[in-house]
Design an enzyme around this catalytic site. Structure first.
Site, PDB file in Angstrom:
ATOM      1  N   GLU A 191       0.845  -1.211   0.000  1.00 14.11           N
ATOM      2  CA  GLU A 191       0.000   0.000   0.000  1.00 14.11           C
ATOM      3  C   GLU A 191       0.872   1.248   0.000  1.00 14.11           C
ATOM      4  O   GLU A 191       0.673   2.167   0.780  1.00 14.11           O
ATOM      5  CB  GLU A 191      -0.923   0.003   1.223  1.00 14.11           C
ATOM      6  CG  GLU A 191      -1.820  -1.210   1.306  1.00 14.11           C
ATOM      7  CD  GLU A 191      -2.729  -1.205   2.525  1.00 14.11           C
ATOM      8  OE1 GLU A 191      -3.858  -1.699   2.418  1.00 14.11           O
ATOM      9  OE2 GLU A 191      -2.296  -0.699   3.581  1.00 14.11           O
ATOM     10  N   CYS A 218     -10.518   0.612   7.682  1.00  8.09           N
ATOM     11  CA  CYS A 218      -9.987   1.913   8.079  1.00  8.09           C
ATOM     12  C   CYS A 218     -10.534   3.044   7.214  1.00  8.09           C
ATOM     13  O   CYS A 218     -10.750   4.158   7.696  1.00  8.09           O
ATOM     14  CB  CYS A 218      -8.462   1.898   8.025  1.00  8.09           C
ATOM     15  SG  CYS A 218      -7.782   1.341   6.442  1.00  8.09           S
TER      16      CYS A 218
END
Length: 668
Positions: free
Chosen positions: A323, A414
């Site tokens: 990521e 998230c």
């Protein structure tokens, strides 16, 4: 209900203590800005009525709340996947608190208090709060060490959880005046002060955010130990020994921005969300301590990111493996990752960079991210989300990291809860102030209230932005006053697609933005990207500005091979894409020749109301039966990038070839 004295993601001192240093520019707190804006009001209201309740409901149904209840009983088995799942409750409380400050709601207020009681019951006597360990400290998952903080520098997320708790607790205290959540956070922060620091335990937090949270507690309490600890955690980076020969990003420190001390870092690197939180924390600490080495480092890092590592619609974090940021100019379209949380972090950081430097380029990046690569992460229904934000979706290409349709929740959720806390804070990004200098950064209809030399000042905006470039500002001082009104002239209105040479307009438009004062055109100076109008203002003075809303063909730097020979489409701050729904079921077969002209039309019933682009273009078509490939004329319909994937699953693209030079045959 107590009003905020603290801007949500930035600064402004609440405590009575004398704060000697801070950001030279202060944002006007979001509770002093009342919106009448259709574009943003509907999103903030959807967040209040749909996203926040859905987020709390999912925290309950997925076991996140149960984890706290089991921790209070000191028995059971951690029932979700990740140790940082605690933060989804903290972030939802944060967003609910902002919403309560704008829109009092007794039912929501009572529910939030009930969640805080559950959280408080899970806290250990010395202040430790981390359900993944407290439930059963003898049987913890692989992300945790046998002892507290043993794997913090890797993936336990103990300090990450604490940081989001502090941010949620600060928001709740400032919105309601209640100390129930704040006291929990302060007890935990005091434990950190006793545990970490010079002569105590040393660690570089594995996932940054505790630094930002500690700064917020410092602003509320004036307890310098919190600020000192935030700086300590930042300075701890770059001292751990990693396997320097390894090419795996998670084994050489880059993933954690831990390969070298922060003051020696010059590139945006590693996990993109961690990076944004680190750089935001560095900006906070630099503003409060005057650390010039921090400033020099984040200036270099910002230039690297905006010049070499950002997508055309403002997204960052190109690589799914980790990521993370890729190498310079590593911005592939087919596998673009672009986490929504990274876009939110990018807004946080650019706001802080503006507060430090007062340059419009930071707000240009903030605006591009906000209107494009950030709100693309939440569906128009307010309860469906993207974790990643793709640059192209083609029927003949599937990749495990690329989401083709929105989801209601994620195992790692998230991003939805980050959206919850970002959306109601938007009014706090519109205005800022440094003494008599009043900055207008975003063009959002409504009123902003502030004080200049202890005299009231109200600014009212009227516009139909981002669809129309006509802007009007009515200046209403309590009595005549001298001030410098600084209105941002967006980079996109000055032939600048982005404040670097990474992207540019194919055909520049040399059109100076005209500004009128009380109906008469005036000359003005541009300073740091702002039109400055200095005068003695009286009640009812009106400033008008018309930004050019040309459809711009955006081209990429030659060092981006995926975009060679292609264009992207921009109008005002909005980036466009083609989606299957409007283009005969395809998007990857469209060619936009160089001589193409575009028309625009506002369609109020489409996608909650959008301006679409239309043009006569070419499409490549395959007749499978006849085994022929042909091109034909067709009408392109392009929609704003942020609203793709709200009508089902299918093709989408942001970049369009101008001509066909080569065809690769794929049989399947």
């Amino acid at each position: 209900m107590k009003k905020f004295c603290l801007v949500i993601f930035t600064c402004c001192s609440l405590a009575a203590f004398a704060q000697k240093q801070d950001y030279p520019i202060q944002p006007v707190t979001f509770t002093n800005v009342k919106l009448t804006d259709r574009f943003w009001n509907q999103r903030i209201e959807t967040n209040r009525t749909v996203t926040i309740p859905a987020s709390f409901a999912r925290c309950e149904s997925t076991g996140r709340v149960k984890n706290f209840q089991m921790a209070a009983e000191r028995q059971g088995k951690f029932c979700t996947t990740y140790p940082f799942d605690d933060t989804d409750i903290y972030k939802t409380i944060e967003g609910a608190s902002y919403s309560l400050a704008l829109h009092p709601d007794k039912k929501l207020d009572h529910y939030v208090d009930s969640m805080i009681t559950i959280i408080g019951n899970a806290q250990e006597p010395d202040g430790y709060l981390y359900t993944a360990r407290t439930i059963d400290p003898l049987h913890v998952g692989p992300w945790l060490g046998k002892q507290r903080w043993e794997k913090e520098q890797e993936n336990s997320h103990e300090l990450y959880n604490a940081g989001h708790m502090y941010e949620g607790a600060a928001a709740h205290f400032l919105a309601t005046g209640k100390r129930n959540f704040l006291n929990i956070a302060l007890k935990n922060a005091d434990l950190l002060v006793r545990t970490f620091g010079p002569g105590k335990r040393h660690v570089a937090p594995g996932h940054q955010v505790v630094e930002m949270g500690l700064v917020k507690l410092y602003r509320i309490t004036g307890k310098k130990e919190y600020l000192d600890l935030a700086k300590f955690f930042i300075d701890e980076r770059g001292h751990k020994e990693y396997n320097k020969k390894s090419k795996i990003v998670t084994e050489n420190g880059v993933y954690w921005q831990d390969d070298k001390p922060v003051i020696d870092q010059t590139e945006a690197e590693g996990h993109a969300v961690r990076a944004m939180y680190l750089y935001s924390g560095m900006a906070d600490v630099a503003a409060l301590t005057g650390d010039k080495q921090y400033l020099a480092a984040i200036d270099k890092i910002w230039n690297n990111m905006v010049g070499k590592k950002m997508y055309v619609q403002g997204s960052i974090g190109a690589v799914g493996d980790g990521e993370r940021f890729g190498d310079n100019y590593e911005l592939p379209n087919a596998t673009a990752y672009n986490e929504t949380c990274a876009a939110i972090g990018n807004v946080f950081w650019n706001q802080r960079m503006f507060l430090l430097h007062g340059e419009s380029k930071y707000i240009d990046v903030l605006e591009k991210t906000l209107y494009n690569g950030l709100i693309s992460g939440v569906g128009l229904d307010g309860k469906s989300f993207f974790y990643t934000n793709a640059m192209q979706i083609h029927d003949n290409f599937n990749h495990p990291d690329i989401e083709r349709e929105r989801a209601g929740w994620f195992t790692c959720s998230c991003c939805p809860t980050n959206v919850v806390r970002l959306m109601p804070s938007i009014p706090g990004y519109i205005y800022a102030q440094n003494g008599r200098d009043i900055y207008v950064n975003l063009f959002i209809s409504g009123t902003g209230d502030m004080k200049v030399n202890n005299k009231d000042l109200k600014i009212t905006q009227q516009n139909n932005y981002p669809w129309d470039g006509g802007l009007a500002f009515t200046i209403d001082p309590a009595s005549s006053m001298d001030l410098n009104l600084k209105i941002r002239i967006p980079g996109w209105a000055q032939n600048q697609a982005i404040p670097s040479d990474l992207y540019s307009y194919q055909t520049p438009v040399n059109q100076k933005v005209e500004i009128k004062l009380n109906g008469k055109a005036i000359n003005y100076q541009i300073e740091k990207g702002y039109a400055v109008i200095s005068r003695k203002w009286k009640k009812g003075d009106k400033v008008e500005m018309n930004l050019p809303m040309n459809v711009q063909r955006v081209i990429a730097n030659d060092k981006l091979p995926d975009d060679a020979g292609k264009i992207a489409l921009q109008r005002g701050p909005i980036m466009y894409c083609a989606e299957w729904k409007d283009n005969d079921g395809k998007a990857g077969n469209i060619i936009i020749p160089q001589n193409t002209t575009f028309t625009t039309a506002y369609e109020p019933t489409l996608l909650n109301g959008v301006t679409v682009l239309k043009a006569d273009v070419k499409s490549v078509n395959i007749d499978e039966a006849a085994q022929t490939v042909t091109t034909q004329n067709k009408t392109l319909t392009a929609i704003p990038y942020y609203c793709w994937a709200n009508r089902g699953k299918g093709e989408m693209t942001v970049w369009f070839p101008e001509q066909v030079k080569y065809i690769e045959l794929i049989a399947r």
